[in-house]
Write a protein that holds these residues in place. Structure first.
Motif, PDB file in Angstrom:
ATOM      1  N   GLN A  17       6.431   1.966   4.606  1.00  0.00           N
ATOM      2  CA  GLN A  17       5.545   2.511   3.575  1.00  0.00           C
ATOM      3  C   GLN A  17       4.875   1.382   2.804  1.00  0.00           C
ATOM      4  O   GLN A  17       3.663   1.397   2.584  1.00  0.00           O
ATOM      5  CB  GLN A  17       6.335   3.382   2.591  1.00  0.00           C
ATOM      6  N   LEU A  18       5.689   0.396   2.409  1.00  0.00           N
ATOM      7  CA  LEU A  18       5.156  -0.728   1.648  1.00  0.00           C
ATOM      8  C   LEU A  18       4.148  -1.523   2.479  1.00  0.00           C
ATOM      9  O   LEU A  18       3.088  -1.912   1.983  1.00  0.00           O
ATOM     10  CB  LEU A  18       6.308  -1.620   1.175  1.00  0.00           C
ATOM     11  N   SER A  19       4.438  -1.719   3.758  1.00  0.00           N
ATOM     12  CA  SER A  19       3.503  -2.437   4.634  1.00  0.00           C
ATOM     13  C   SER A  19       2.171  -1.701   4.741  1.00  0.00           C
ATOM     14  O   SER A  19       1.098  -2.317   4.686  1.00  0.00           O
ATOM     15  CB  SER A  19       4.096  -2.608   6.033  1.00  0.00           C
ATOM     16  N   VAL A  20       2.231  -0.378   4.880  1.00  0.00           N
ATOM     17  CA  VAL A  20       1.005   0.425   4.973  1.00  0.00           C
ATOM     18  C   VAL A  20       0.202   0.294   3.687  1.00  0.00           C
ATOM     19  O   VAL A  20      -1.021   0.085   3.716  1.00  0.00           O
ATOM     20  CB  VAL A  20       1.328   1.916   5.277  1.00  0.00           C
ATOM     21  N   MET A  21       0.869   0.416   2.552  1.00  0.00           N
ATOM     22  CA  MET A  21       0.155   0.336   1.275  1.00  0.00           C
ATOM     23  C   MET A  21      -0.404  -1.058   1.033  1.00  0.00           C
ATOM     24  O   MET A  21      -1.466  -1.205   0.429  1.00  0.00           O
ATOM     25  CB  MET A  21       1.043   0.773   0.118  1.00  0.00           C
ATOM     26  N   LYS A  22       0.276  -2.086   1.531  1.00  0.00           N
ATOM     27  CA  LYS A  22      -0.269  -3.447   1.415  1.00  0.00           C
ATOM     28  C   LYS A  22      -1.534  -3.575   2.246  1.00  0.00           C
ATOM     29  O   LYS A  22      -2.495  -4.222   1.840  1.00  0.00           O
ATOM     30  CB  LYS A  22       0.772  -4.485   1.842  1.00  0.00           C
ATOM     31  N   MET A  23      -1.542  -2.931   3.427  1.00  0.00           N
ATOM     32  CA  MET A  23      -2.759  -2.937   4.249  1.00  0.00           C
ATOM     33  C   MET A  23      -3.878  -2.195   3.527  1.00  0.00           C
ATOM     34  O   MET A  23      -5.027  -2.632   3.533  1.00  0.00           O
ATOM     35  CB  MET A  23      -2.509  -2.285   5.612  1.00  0.00           C
ATOM     36  N   VAL A  24      -3.553  -1.078   2.906  1.00  0.00           N
ATOM     37  CA  VAL A  24      -4.555  -0.296   2.179  1.00  0.00           C
ATOM     38  C   VAL A  24      -5.145  -1.124   1.043  1.00  0.00           C
ATOM     39  O   VAL A  24      -6.356  -1.141   0.829  1.00  0.00           O
ATOM     40  CB  VAL A  24      -3.930   1.017   1.618  1.00  0.00           C
ATOM     41  N   CYS A  25      -4.285  -1.842   0.328  1.00  0.00           N
ATOM     42  CA  CYS A  25      -4.749  -2.652  -0.802  1.00  0.00           C
ATOM     43  C   CYS A  25      -5.516  -3.888  -0.334  1.00  0.00           C
ATOM     44  O   CYS A  25      -6.392  -4.376  -1.042  1.00  0.00           O
ATOM     45  CB  CYS A  25      -3.561  -3.100  -1.656  1.00  0.00           C
ATOM     46  N   GLY A  26      -5.180  -4.385   0.848  1.00  0.00           N
ATOM     47  CA  GLY A  26      -5.808  -5.609   1.327  1.00  0.00           C
ATOM     48  C   GLY A  26      -5.428  -6.783   0.454  1.00  0.00           C
ATOM     49  O   GLY A  26      -4.485  -6.727  -0.330  1.00  0.00           O
ATOM     50  N   ASP A  27      -6.183  -7.847   0.545  1.00  0.00           N
ATOM     51  CA  ASP A  27      -5.849  -9.014  -0.269  1.00  0.00           C
ATOM     52  C   ASP A  27      -6.765  -9.125  -1.479  1.00  0.00           C
ATOM     53  O   ASP A  27      -6.787 -10.127  -2.169  1.00  0.00           O
ATOM     54  CB  ASP A  27      -5.867 -10.300   0.562  1.00  0.00           C
ATOM     55  N   GLN A  28      -7.544  -8.067  -1.746  1.00  0.00           N
ATOM     56  CA  GLN A  28      -8.385  -8.065  -2.932  1.00  0.00           C
ATOM     57  C   GLN A  28      -7.537  -7.706  -4.144  1.00  0.00           C
ATOM     58  O   GLN A  28      -6.647  -6.872  -4.069  1.00  0.00           O
ATOM     59  CB  GLN A  28      -9.499  -7.024  -2.806  1.00  0.00           C
ATOM     60  N   VAL A  29      -7.832  -8.358  -5.245  1.00  0.00           N
ATOM     61  CA  VAL A  29      -7.170  -8.007  -6.494  1.00  0.00           C
ATOM     62  C   VAL A  29      -8.195  -7.246  -7.320  1.00  0.00           C
ATOM     63  O   VAL A  29      -9.134  -7.824  -7.845  1.00  0.00           O
ATOM     64  CB  VAL A  29      -6.685  -9.269  -7.253  1.00  0.00           C
ATOM     65  N   ILE A  30      -8.027  -5.933  -7.336  1.00  0.00           N
ATOM     66  CA  ILE A  30      -8.943  -5.088  -8.087  1.00  0.00           C
ATOM     67  C   ILE A  30      -8.240  -4.708  -9.383  1.00  0.00           C
ATOM     68  O   ILE A  30      -7.146  -4.150  -9.377  1.00  0.00           O
ATOM     69  CB  ILE A  30      -9.324  -3.820  -7.286  1.00  0.00           C
ATOM     70  N   GLU A  31      -8.884  -5.058 -10.474  1.00  0.00           N
ATOM     71  CA  GLU A  31      -8.271  -4.827 -11.766  1.00  0.00           C
ATOM     72  C   GLU A  31      -9.302  -4.204 -12.686  1.00  0.00           C
ATOM     73  O   GLU A  31     -10.475  -4.568 -12.667  1.00  0.00           O
ATOM     74  CB  GLU A  31      -7.774  -6.159 -12.333  1.00  0.00           C
ATOM     75  N   TYR A  32      -8.874  -3.251 -13.478  1.00  0.00           N
ATOM     76  CA  TYR A  32      -9.754  -2.628 -14.451  1.00  0.00           C
ATOM     77  C   TYR A  32      -9.000  -2.550 -15.764  1.00  0.00           C
ATOM     78  O   TYR A  32      -7.943  -1.930 -15.850  1.00  0.00           O
ATOM     79  CB  TYR A  32     -10.181  -1.229 -13.998  1.00  0.00           C
ATOM     80  N   LYS A  33      -9.528  -3.195 -16.799  1.00  0.00           N
ATOM     81  CA  LYS A  33      -8.901  -3.206 -18.130  1.00  0.00           C
ATOM     82  C   LYS A  33      -7.416  -3.569 -18.048  1.00  0.00           C
ATOM     83  O   LYS A  33      -6.576  -2.930 -18.659  1.00  0.00           O
ATOM     84  CB  LYS A  33      -9.073  -1.860 -18.821  1.00  0.00           C
ATOM     85  N   GLY A  34      -7.102  -4.553 -17.233  1.00  0.00           N
ATOM     86  CA  GLY A  34      -5.722  -5.002 -17.125  1.00  0.00           C
ATOM     87  C   GLY A  34      -4.837  -4.119 -16.266  1.00  0.00           C
ATOM     88  O   GLY A  34      -3.651  -4.380 -16.132  1.00  0.00           O
ATOM     89  N   ILE A  35      -5.402  -3.074 -15.671  1.00  0.00           N
ATOM     90  CA  ILE A  35      -4.611  -2.178 -14.832  1.00  0.00           C
ATOM     91  C   ILE A  35      -4.874  -2.531 -13.379  1.00  0.00           C
ATOM     92  O   ILE A  35      -6.011  -2.501 -12.917  1.00  0.00           O
ATOM     93  CB  ILE A  35      -4.970  -0.699 -15.084  1.00  0.00           C
ATOM     94  N   ARG A  36      -3.828  -2.889 -12.688  1.00  0.00           N
ATOM     95  CA  ARG A  36      -3.909  -3.144 -11.253  1.00  0.00           C
ATOM     96  C   ARG A  36      -2.823  -2.311 -10.591  1.00  0.00           C
ATOM     97  O   ARG A  36      -1.655  -2.429 -10.933  1.00  0.00           O
ATOM     98  CB  ARG A  36      -3.688  -4.626 -10.943  1.00  0.00           C
ATOM     99  N   ILE A  37      -3.213  -1.452  -9.689  1.00  0.00           N
ATOM    100  CA  ILE A  37      -2.234  -0.611  -9.021  1.00  0.00           C
ATOM    101  C   ILE A  37      -1.731  -1.374  -7.797  1.00  0.00           C
ATOM    102  O   ILE A  37      -2.486  -1.675  -6.886  1.00  0.00           O
ATOM    103  CB  ILE A  37      -2.825   0.758  -8.639  1.00  0.00           C
ATOM    104  N   LYS A  38      -0.442  -1.671  -7.813  1.00  0.00           N
ATOM    105  CA  LYS A  38       0.186  -2.439  -6.740  1.00  0.00           C
ATOM    106  C   LYS A  38       0.659  -1.503  -5.628  1.00  0.00           C
ATOM    107  O   LYS A  38       0.796  -0.294  -5.844  1.00  0.00           O
ATOM    108  CB  LYS A  38       1.359  -3.234  -7.310  1.00  0.00           C
TER     109      LYS A  38
END
Length: 182
Positions: free
Chosen positions: A114-135
């Motif tokens: 599950q964690l591997s799949v979600m890491k693929m979904v997130c990719g290596d981009q760090v998307i942050e909005y108002k200090g919120i980053r969903i890991k």
């Protein structure tokens, strides 16, 4: 058999003649001893061990109960006794009878997958909005919460990321974070 260490109520449960029995008792009152005694009693009375299913919440507990039943009987009478967790038993049923549950394309992925799949979904981009980053782990929690409570993505994000806040600013932030279907 462990019958000699059972109190009267436990003995009554162990030797119950009906098909279904519910034993309600607090911690440390001998429920496990009762289950061990019941399984051994049934086997002694001629029930094939493979027709008995021990269900518990942990693998360790299931294995312990099965081993205790086996050691309480002679001549390998309980060799085919089954013990498993509720989760693994239900999974076996779904795999064995997929059409019965409408799950012919069903698969289970373990927490690492599950964690591997979600890491693929997130990719290596760090998307942050108002200090919120969903890991990735938080995505798993949001998805799991939504599935288990049958809530949509917005409500799941509201509960898991914003602790249930329902103000206008939170609504705007959820709209920005939530992916837009194209």
């Amino acid at each position: 058999m462990e019958n000699h260490i059972l109190n009267e109520k436990q003995k009554k449960a162990v030797e119950f003649k009906g098909k279904h029995l519910l034993v309600l008792a607090g911690a440390g009152t001998g429920k496990t001893r009762c289950i061990v005694g019941r399984a051994a009693y049934l086997i002694d009375q001629g029930t094939p061990p493979e027709k008995i299913q021990i269900l518990t919440f942990t693998k360790r507990s299931a294995n312990e109960i099965v081993e205790r039943v086996k050691s309480s009987l002679s001549d390998n009478q309980a060799q085919s006794l089954n013990g498993s967790t509720f989760h693994s038993w239900c999974n076996q049923l779904i795999v064995r009878y997929p059409n019965l549950f409408g799950a012919s394309n069903y698969t289970v992925i373990d927490p690492d997958d599950q964690l591997s799949v979600m890491k693929m979904v997130c990719g290596d981009q760090v998307i942050e909005y108002k200090g919120i980053r969903i890991k990735p782990q938080q995505l798993i929690d949001i998805y799991s919460y939504g599935r288990n409570t049958r809530q949509n993505l917005s409500n799941s994000i509201r509960e898991k990321v914003f602790k249930g806040k329902k103000d206008e600013e939170t609504n705007d932030e959820i709209d920005i974070i939530r992916p837009i279907a194209s």
